[in-house]
Design a protein around this motif. Structure first.
Motif, mmCIF file in Angstrom:
data_model
loop_
_atom_site.group_PDB
_atom_site.id
_atom_site.type_symbol
_atom_site.label_atom_id
_atom_site.label_comp_id
_atom_site.label_asym_id
_atom_site.label_seq_id
_atom_site.Cartn_x
_atom_site.Cartn_y
_atom_site.Cartn_z
ATOM 1 N N ILE A 99 0.833 -1.209 0.000
ATOM 2 C CA ILE A 99 0.000 0.000 0.000
ATOM 3 C C ILE A 99 0.862 1.250 0.000
ATOM 4 C CG2 ILE A 99 -1.642 1.347 1.368
ATOM 5 C CD1 ILE A 99 -2.833 -1.290 2.351
ATOM 6 N N GLU A 100 1.919 1.242 0.809
ATOM 7 C CA GLU A 100 2.755 2.436 0.966
ATOM 8 C C GLU A 100 3.816 2.584 -0.110
ATOM 9 O OE1 GLU A 100 4.309 2.421 4.915
ATOM 10 O OE2 GLU A 100 2.350 2.843 5.827
ATOM 11 N N GLY A 101 3.847 1.658 -1.052
ATOM 12 C CA GLY A 101 4.811 1.764 -2.141
ATOM 13 C C GLY A 101 6.218 1.348 -1.765
ATOM 14 N N GLN A 102 6.369 0.636 -0.635
ATOM 15 C CA GLN A 102 7.689 0.200 -0.202
ATOM 16 C C GLN A 102 8.105 -1.122 -0.840
ATOM 17 O OE1 GLN A 102 9.595 2.235 1.760
ATOM 18 N NE2 GLN A 102 7.868 3.614 1.389
ATOM 19 N N THR A 103 7.168 -1.791 -1.500
ATOM 20 C CA THR A 103 7.469 -3.041 -2.179
ATOM 21 C C THR A 103 6.624 -3.145 -3.432
ATOM 22 O OG1 THR A 103 7.657 -5.443 -1.865
ATOM 23 C CG2 THR A 103 5.711 -4.402 -0.935
ATOM 24 N N GLN A 104 7.112 -3.903 -4.399
ATOM 25 C CA GLN A 104 6.352 -4.114 -5.629
ATOM 26 C C GLN A 104 5.473 -5.353 -5.540
ATOM 27 O OE1 GLN A 104 10.086 -4.222 -7.041
ATOM 28 N NE2 GLN A 104 10.196 -2.176 -7.909
ATOM 29 N N TYR A 270 0.397 -16.772 -1.500
ATOM 30 C CA TYR A 270 0.087 -15.771 -2.517
ATOM 31 C C TYR A 270 1.220 -14.772 -2.736
ATOM 32 C CZ TYR A 270 -4.937 -16.817 -1.625
ATOM 33 O OH TYR A 270 -6.172 -17.401 -1.480
ATOM 34 N N LEU A 271 1.249 -14.245 -3.953
ATOM 35 C CA LEU A 271 1.923 -12.989 -4.255
ATOM 36 C C LEU A 271 0.852 -12.001 -4.704
ATOM 37 C CD1 LEU A 271 4.994 -14.181 -6.387
ATOM 38 C CD2 LEU A 271 4.912 -13.798 -3.907
ATOM 39 N N TYR A 272 0.972 -10.747 -4.256
ATOM 40 C CA TYR A 272 0.068 -9.688 -4.695
ATOM 41 C C TYR A 272 0.873 -8.521 -5.245
ATOM 42 C CZ TYR A 272 -4.029 -11.841 -2.564
ATOM 43 O OH TYR A 272 -5.045 -12.702 -2.256
ATOM 44 N N GLY A 273 0.371 -7.954 -6.314
ATOM 45 C CA GLY A 273 0.980 -6.765 -6.887
ATOM 46 C C GLY A 273 -0.078 -5.732 -7.196
ATOM 47 N N GLY A 274 0.328 -4.465 -7.240
ATOM 48 C CA GLY A 274 -0.592 -3.395 -7.590
ATOM 49 C C GLY A 274 -0.830 -3.334 -9.087
ATOM 50 N N GLN A 275 -1.740 -2.442 -9.493
ATOM 51 C CA GLN A 275 -2.046 -2.294 -10.909
ATOM 52 C C GLN A 275 -0.824 -1.867 -11.713
ATOM 53 O OE1 GLN A 275 -5.430 0.431 -10.275
ATOM 54 N NE2 GLN A 275 -6.631 -0.960 -11.552
ATOM 55 N N MET A 276 0.063 -1.124 -11.088
ATOM 56 C CA MET A 276 1.216 -0.560 -11.800
ATOM 57 C C MET A 276 2.498 -1.335 -11.498
ATOM 58 S SD MET A 276 -0.437 1.717 -13.351
ATOM 59 C CE MET A 276 0.882 2.640 -14.146
ATOM 60 N N MET A 277 2.397 -2.640 -11.388
ATOM 61 C CA MET A 277 3.596 -3.455 -11.197
ATOM 62 C C MET A 277 4.585 -3.179 -12.317
ATOM 63 S SD MET A 277 2.032 -7.203 -10.221
ATOM 64 C CE MET A 277 3.644 -7.986 -10.037
ATOM 65 N N GLY A 278 5.871 -3.106 -11.970
ATOM 66 C CA GLY A 278 6.888 -2.926 -12.994
ATOM 67 C C GLY A 278 7.038 -4.177 -13.843
ATOM 68 N N ALA A 279 7.732 -4.008 -14.975
ATOM 69 C CA ALA A 279 7.879 -5.123 -15.906
ATOM 70 C C ALA A 279 8.611 -6.299 -15.271
ATOM 71 C CB ALA A 279 8.619 -4.651 -17.161
#
Length: 448
Positions: A99-104, A270-279
């Motif tokens: 959530i805080e952008g500290q991990t992808q 699980y692994l979870y990623g945000g909508q803007m996961m890097g390539a």
């Protein structure tokens, strides 16, 4: 005189150059940050990460565990360094870091709860296969001595034995004082049992062992023993696993029942990623779904989510029609589940299909395209939960689920011989389970 002045200047200049020219491991290297559950961070994700790096052309792979709770995997490709950071904490911390952008990527042993979903609304629909990745399963097998006549336990009986409330096997058809054996190194085993079975009750005094192998050997030598080991460990000749019931039928931890998630003491990783996961982070998460990625999962000691059928077994449970349908068929190790009810049922708002079901449908298509399976037919059997309200409604619902999956398979070019609903037959969870509807509303696929 000039040499005395120039030499120190050259040394300083060389030092400055070396600082800038040094490998950019710590400063300029691109990083893939993965944080969360220690269960995944300990061995699973590092093993998959190394396999991924090798397969996409990275070399000089080096694992650095010099910092507490942090594994760094260093590699280079075309002269460019990359570091995969794997930070171990817990599922809640990993999701908060996402959530805080500290991990992808967040590593979790569960789906996000309602509060976490509210806090992370900006991450998008975390139930979709583009953001939710079921990369493995783990769980617990309950083992006893081979000569113990007990073959099954329900959660209440298991809790009573582990907590010391039941101290004698006589209550279950055996005889003698119960001896509890635990693996002191298996934190994930204890966590899962605490969550699913103990529900606040404390463990009784137990004999502690350094690892699962020592525990298995001790149970094999103790006719009155009961022990807990991770799924995937070899039972040995002197022990046997028990079938476990969570309000439904008692289910043994066979590979098919575990991978299908019908066995009640298994869980997803699980692994979870945000909508803007890097390539690169998306590449890693998707790689974990592939056959090479799943082979790495198996090497790490966890249960891979692969479509490898077990051997044909005679079915003795369920309605006569069900037993007749599956006679001479082999069940495939999957139970396709749904997200019809969004966050109120599953904890994650999602589309019609559970994210694993989407991938299992693709795995099934690839499996049926293998030369030995071409032209073979499939049998699709749906089940409903008692919450449907009536026998007729449950039968209609189970037929709808089976028809829906059959249509998906036919659209993928597969041959479905029959799709049939079985109503509320063979439930895998009882009504006290908050996820009973999600677990019981499922579709089995059998190979003919």
């Amino acid at each position: 005189m000039s040499r005395a002045v120039v030499s120190p200047l050259l040394l300083v200049f060389a030092f400055v150059l070396s600082a800038f020219a040094a490998p950019a491991d710590a400063q300029d290297a691109e990083r893939v940050r993965i944080r969360g559950s220690n269960t995944l961070a300990h061995a699973l994700v590092p093993e998959v990460a190394q396999s991924w790096l090798r397969d996409i052309g990275y070399t000089g792979i080096r694992v650095d565990r010099s910092k507490p709770a942090l594994t760094e995997i260093h590699a280079t490709r075309d002269g460019q360094p990359l570091i995969v950071e794997i930070g171990a904490s817990d599922s809640a911390r990993g999701f908060n870091d996402l959530i805080e952008g500290q991990t992808q990527i967040a590593m979790m042993t569960r789906r996000p709860n309602a509060a976490e979903l509210d806090a992370g609304w900006q991450l998008g629909d975390l139930g979709t296969p583009e953001q939710e990745f079921v990369i493995a399963l783990d769980g617990v097998a309950v083992v006893v001595n081979r000569n113990n006549p007990v073959v099954r336990l329900d959660f209440n009986q298991l809790r009573a034995l582990l907590s010391g409330q039941s101290r004698d096997w006589r209550e279950l058809g055996a005889a003698g004082q119960v001896h509890v054996h635990l693996d002191s190194s298996a934190g994930a085993v204890r966590d899962l049992i605490n969550e699913r079975v103990m529900r606040g009750a404390a463990f009784a005094e137990a004999q502690q062992h350094a690892n699962a192998r020592e525990l298995i050997a001790a149970v094999a030598a103790d006719p009155l023993a009961i022990g807990l080991i991770p799924l995937g460990e070899h039972y040995g000749a002197g022990t046997k696993p028990l079938a476990i019931a969570d309000g439904g039928r008692a289910i043994a931890p066979t590979r098919t029942e575990v991978v299908s998630e019908d066995y009640p003491l298994s869980r997803r990783l699980y692994l979870y990623g945000g909508q803007m996961m890097g390539a690169l982070s998306r590449s890693f998460a998707l790689y974990a779904m592939t056959r090479p990625g799943q082979r790495a999962v198996a090497r790490s000691g966890h249960v891979a989510v692969t479509l490898v059928p077990g051997r044909e077994r005679r079915v003795t449970l369920g309605p006569g029609e069900y037993r007749q349908l599956v006679d001479n068929a082999v069940r495939l190790p999957l139970s396709l589940r749904f997200n019809f009810n969004g966050p109120s049922e599953s904890g994650v708002a999602a589309s019609v299909y559970d994210s694993r079901a989407v991938r299992d449908l693709d795995r099934l298509r690839a499996f049926m395209q293998l030369p030995p399976n071409r032209g073979r037919r499939l049998l699709v059997i749906g089940f409903a939960d008692i919450s449907a309200g009536s026998t007729m409604a449950a039968m209609m619902m189970s037929n709808d689920r089976a028809d829906l999956i059959a249509q998906e398979l036919v659209s993928r070019g597969l041959k479905v011989q029959q799709a049939r609903g079985m109503g509320t037959a063979l439930p895998v969870a009882g009504p006290r389970d908050a996820a009973a509807r999600y677990r019981n509303e499922r579709v089995e696929v059998w190979l003919l």
